[in-house]
Design a protein around this motif. Structure first.
Motif, PDB file in Angstrom:
ATOM      1  N   LEU A  80      -8.498   8.455 -12.667  1.00  0.00           N
ATOM      2  CA  LEU A  80      -7.027   8.343 -12.687  1.00  0.00           C
ATOM      3  C   LEU A  80      -6.311   8.099 -11.573  1.00  0.00           C
ATOM      4  CD1 LEU A  80      -6.428  11.133 -15.437  1.00  0.00           C
ATOM      5  CD2 LEU A  80      -6.085   8.511 -15.682  1.00  0.00           C
ATOM      6  N   MET A  81      -6.777   8.422 -10.311  1.00  0.00           N
ATOM      7  CA  MET A  81      -6.608   8.173  -9.061  1.00  0.00           C
ATOM      8  C   MET A  81      -6.220   7.037  -8.682  1.00  0.00           C
ATOM      9  SD  MET A  81      -9.718   9.056  -6.217  1.00  0.00           S
ATOM     10  CE  MET A  81      -8.695   8.643  -4.866  1.00  0.00           C
ATOM     11  N   ILE A  82      -6.731   5.947  -9.511  1.00  0.00           N
ATOM     12  CA  ILE A  82      -6.611   4.457  -9.098  1.00  0.00           C
ATOM     13  C   ILE A  82      -5.280   4.060  -9.079  1.00  0.00           C
ATOM     14  CG2 ILE A  82      -7.271   2.028  -9.614  1.00  0.00           C
ATOM     15  CD1 ILE A  82      -9.948   3.124 -10.828  1.00  0.00           C
ATOM     16  N   GLN A  83      -4.494   4.296  -9.865  1.00  0.00           N
ATOM     17  CA  GLN A  83      -3.224   3.783 -10.163  1.00  0.00           C
ATOM     18  C   GLN A  83      -2.310   4.549  -8.825  1.00  0.00           C
ATOM     19  OE1 GLN A  83      -1.098   3.400 -13.724  1.00  0.00           O
ATOM     20  NE2 GLN A  83       0.743   4.473 -13.041  1.00  0.00           N
ATOM     21  N   PRO A  84      -2.065   5.778  -8.773  1.00  0.00           N
ATOM     22  CA  PRO A  84      -1.437   6.464  -7.813  1.00  0.00           C
ATOM     23  C   PRO A  84      -1.828   5.918  -6.334  1.00  0.00           C
ATOM     24  CG  PRO A  84      -2.696   7.949  -8.755  1.00  0.00           C
ATOM     25  CD  PRO A  84      -2.898   6.870  -9.627  1.00  0.00           C
ATOM     26  N   ALA A  85      -3.078   5.789  -5.997  1.00  0.00           N
ATOM     27  CA  ALA A  85      -3.704   5.246  -4.775  1.00  0.00           C
ATOM     28  C   ALA A  85      -3.114   3.950  -4.483  1.00  0.00           C
ATOM     29  CB  ALA A  85      -5.347   5.087  -4.875  1.00  0.00           C
ATOM     30  N   ALA A  86      -2.920   3.103  -5.310  1.00  0.00           N
ATOM     31  CA  ALA A  86      -2.241   1.803  -5.204  1.00  0.00           C
ATOM     32  C   ALA A  86      -0.701   1.888  -4.921  1.00  0.00           C
ATOM     33  CB  ALA A  86      -2.408   0.593  -6.513  1.00  0.00           C
ATOM     34  N   MET A  87      -0.018   2.707  -5.599  1.00  0.00           N
ATOM     35  CA  MET A  87       1.382   3.251  -5.218  1.00  0.00           C
ATOM     36  C   MET A  87       1.543   3.643  -3.901  1.00  0.00           C
ATOM     37  SD  MET A  87       2.166   5.329  -8.680  1.00  0.00           S
ATOM     38  CE  MET A  87       2.018   4.594 -10.365  1.00  0.00           C
ATOM     39  N   ALA A  88       0.539   4.602  -3.356  1.00  0.00           N
ATOM     40  CA  ALA A  88       0.720   5.247  -2.084  1.00  0.00           C
ATOM     41  C   ALA A  88       0.582   4.238  -0.970  1.00  0.00           C
ATOM     42  CB  ALA A  88      -0.379   6.279  -1.939  1.00  0.00           C
ATOM     43  N   LEU A  89      -0.276   3.417  -1.395  1.00  0.00           N
ATOM     44  CA  LEU A  89      -0.613   2.241  -0.268  1.00  0.00           C
ATOM     45  C   LEU A  89       0.631   1.326   0.023  1.00  0.00           C
ATOM     46  CD1 LEU A  89      -2.738   0.756   1.606  1.00  0.00           C
ATOM     47  CD2 LEU A  89      -3.317  -0.404  -0.294  1.00  0.00           C
ATOM     48  N   LEU A  90       1.187   0.908  -0.947  1.00  0.00           N
ATOM     49  CA  LEU A  90       2.168  -0.235  -1.174  1.00  0.00           C
ATOM     50  C   LEU A  90       3.389   0.447  -0.949  1.00  0.00           C
ATOM     51  CD1 LEU A  90       0.816  -2.684  -3.651  1.00  0.00           C
ATOM     52  CD2 LEU A  90       1.067  -3.130  -1.494  1.00  0.00           C
ATOM     53  N   SER A  91       3.892   1.671  -1.244  1.00  0.00           N
ATOM     54  CA  SER A  91       5.281   1.914  -1.191  1.00  0.00           C
ATOM     55  C   SER A  91       5.967   1.962   0.232  1.00  0.00           C
ATOM     56  CB  SER A  91       5.410   3.491  -1.702  1.00  0.00           C
ATOM     57  OG  SER A  91       5.195   3.474  -3.035  1.00  0.00           O
ATOM     58  N   PRO A  92       5.267   2.398   1.250  1.00  0.00           N
ATOM     59  CA  PRO A  92       5.796   2.128   2.631  1.00  0.00           C
ATOM     60  C   PRO A  92       5.932   0.876   3.163  1.00  0.00           C
ATOM     61  CG  PRO A  92       3.595   3.108   2.798  1.00  0.00           C
ATOM     62  CD  PRO A  92       4.097   3.233   1.314  1.00  0.00           C
ATOM     63  N   ILE A  93       5.163  -0.057   2.631  1.00  0.00           N
ATOM     64  CA  ILE A  93       5.172  -1.195   3.106  1.00  0.00           C
ATOM     65  C   ILE A  93       6.170  -2.059   2.385  1.00  0.00           C
ATOM     66  CG2 ILE A  93       4.011  -3.631   2.775  1.00  0.00           C
ATOM     67  CD1 ILE A  93       1.393  -2.015   3.086  1.00  0.00           C
TER      68      ILE A  93
END
Length: 476
Positions: A309-322
């Protein structure tokens, strides 16, 4: 205020907001991983289980606007710190629940506490940072939210397996105490008078409007939980009537709790909020549904499910500041629309999962969902805050949070509908696993379909104006 002190205050503000933006979703996502364990502990039916996350969301939807108004009048940072204390206390109460009623009541209190934080954190950031730095700051905050969402399933799974479900509600309390200590010592006590406690325009509190709006949310939640009965139909009709009555009321008073006139006069604001509402309706229930899918249909442990389940928020965390930084330079609607389209593809993939599906398919779908959501949220929030004047940052921040929580609530309504229609009051066990599988597929299919009008709305919102790009932030 000197330039040095302004820079120092911004660092303190962003640090405090980041800590709470991490801890609140940490608790939320950790609790979602523990749902199957909680259901077994209290012998909850599928319909009752949906109330564990729904009580939290119902309270948030009821009180975010109220706290947004109070924050503008009495101080955004002051309410932020009160919310920090309340969140710690309500979490401890929930973790000590001895009955399902106490558990659901505790989740409601958690939602009230979280509403204080949701109604203020982006308004504080918007007040502290100038427009040409705001997108980056918002992106950092939203990225931190997703780091919390990413850490929650992993920590929640490990804690549930090793210490039981109760420990999930105590995870964030130490960090909440750090936020409180920093806020009191650096922003209030050090220089006196709470000089960074930004306020908006002082207006009389709208008690009738607040009561009417809260009633509407209550009718929606109760109606959804009783589907498909006649009582449910009556409650949902009352919800619709309450919303119509509120809109008419809000257009007749000078300072309603939620000024809907802004929706009729500001196209970018309206369409951006509408796109946000749809995006959250489509995607919020992912973690809840995938937690049930992985632990019930795929027979994974809570720890193993948490890693997945950490896969989805990991992608969110990576891309949000960019994405937030890109929205400072380019056109937010293009970035946000592309993100929603990617999420729609991921949801469509999830709607085809069954008990025999390979986990790699689910992993790819979660990556697409996380990527799409990460591209959507920061640019969309930047567009909303940049479409209003500084005096309205509190109201705009509360509206962002309200549309988000209403969308999350709508997402859980979809889950409650599917569970009620296909499982009802039966327990989730070996006999009802085929019905659970169909309920999960139905919810994901509806979510993918909902994204289509959201994509159109997002693309047609209009261009964001940048005339104030070099303006200074609001100061006291």
């Amino acid at each position: 205020m000197t330039a040095a002190s302004t820079t120092r205050d911004r660092r303190v503000v962003i640090a405090m907001v980041i800590l709470n933006s991490f801890t609140t979703p940490l608790t939320l996502s950790a609790a979602n991983v523990a749902l199957p364990t909680i259901a077994g502990y209290f012998s909850l039916s599928a319909a009752m289980l949906s109330w564990v996350p729904m009580a939290y969301l119902m309270a948030g939807a009821m009180f975010i606007l109220i706290f947004g108004r109070l924050a503008d009048q009495f101080g955004r940072m002051r309410l932020f710190l009160i919310g920090t204390v309340a969140m710690a206390l309500s979490s401890a109460f929930t973790g000590m629940a001895v009955s399902s009623a106490m558990l659901i009541g505790g989740r409601f209190l958690q939602g009230v506490s979280a509403a204080m934080l949701y109604a203020t954190h982006l308004a504080i950031v918007a007040s502290a940072f100038p427009p040409n730095q705001r997108g980056r700051a918002i992106g950092i905050v939203i990225s931190t939210v997703y780091v919390g969402l990413m850490a929650g399933p992993v920590l929640g799974g490990i804690v549930t397996d090793q210490f039981g479900w109760r420990a999930n509600f105590f995870l964030h309390i130490p960090l909440s105490l750090v936020v409180l200590a920093v806020g009191l010592s650096r922003l209030f006590l050090a220089d006196g008078a709470g000089r960074a406690d930004w306020k908006g325009e002082r207006m009389p509190f709208d008690f009738p409007g607040a009561a009417l709006f809260c009633l509407a949310i209550m009718f929606l939640c109760l109606g959804a939980s009783l589907l498909p009965s006649m009582a449910s139909a009556a409650l949902l009709l009352l919800f619709a009537a309450s919303i119509v009555a509120y809109i008419r009321y809000a257009n007749s008073v000078p300072s309603p709790i939620w000024d809907v006139r802004l929706f009729f006069s500001n196209a970018i604001f309206t369409r951006s909020c509408g796109a946000s509402l749809i995006m959250y309706i489509a995607t919020y229930s992912n973690i809840v549904l995938m937690s049930l899918y992985l632990q019930e249909l795929k027979a994974l442990s809570a720890s193993e499910a948490g890693l997945m389940l950490m896969i989805q928020p990991a992608a969110m965390a990576l891309l949000s500041p960019i994405a937030g930084r890109l929205s400072d330079w380019g056109e937010p609607r293009v970035i946000a629309t592309a993100g929603m389209a990617l999420s729609a593809v991921g949801l469509l993939m999830l709607s085809n999962l069954d008990a025999g599906s390979d986990l790699s398919i689910a992993a790819v779908a979660l990556v697409l969902n996380g990527t799409g959501f990460g591209l959507f949220t920061s640019p969309n929030s930047n567009a909303i805050l940049s479409s209003v004047q500084a005096k309205d940052y509190g109201a705009a921040s509360a509206t962002i949070s309200t549309t988000r929580v209403l969308g999350q609530l709508g997402s859980m309504v979809l889950v409650a509908l599917a569970m009620s229609l296909l499982i009802g009051e039966r327990l989730i066990d070996a006999d009802t696993l085929p019905q659970l599988e169909r309920a999960i597929q139905l919810t994901f299919g509806l979510a993918a379909a909902i994204c289509v009008p959201g994509i159109v709305l997002s693309m047609l919102r209009g261009r964001m104006h940048r005339a104030d790009a070099q303006a200074e932030p609001e100061q006291t």
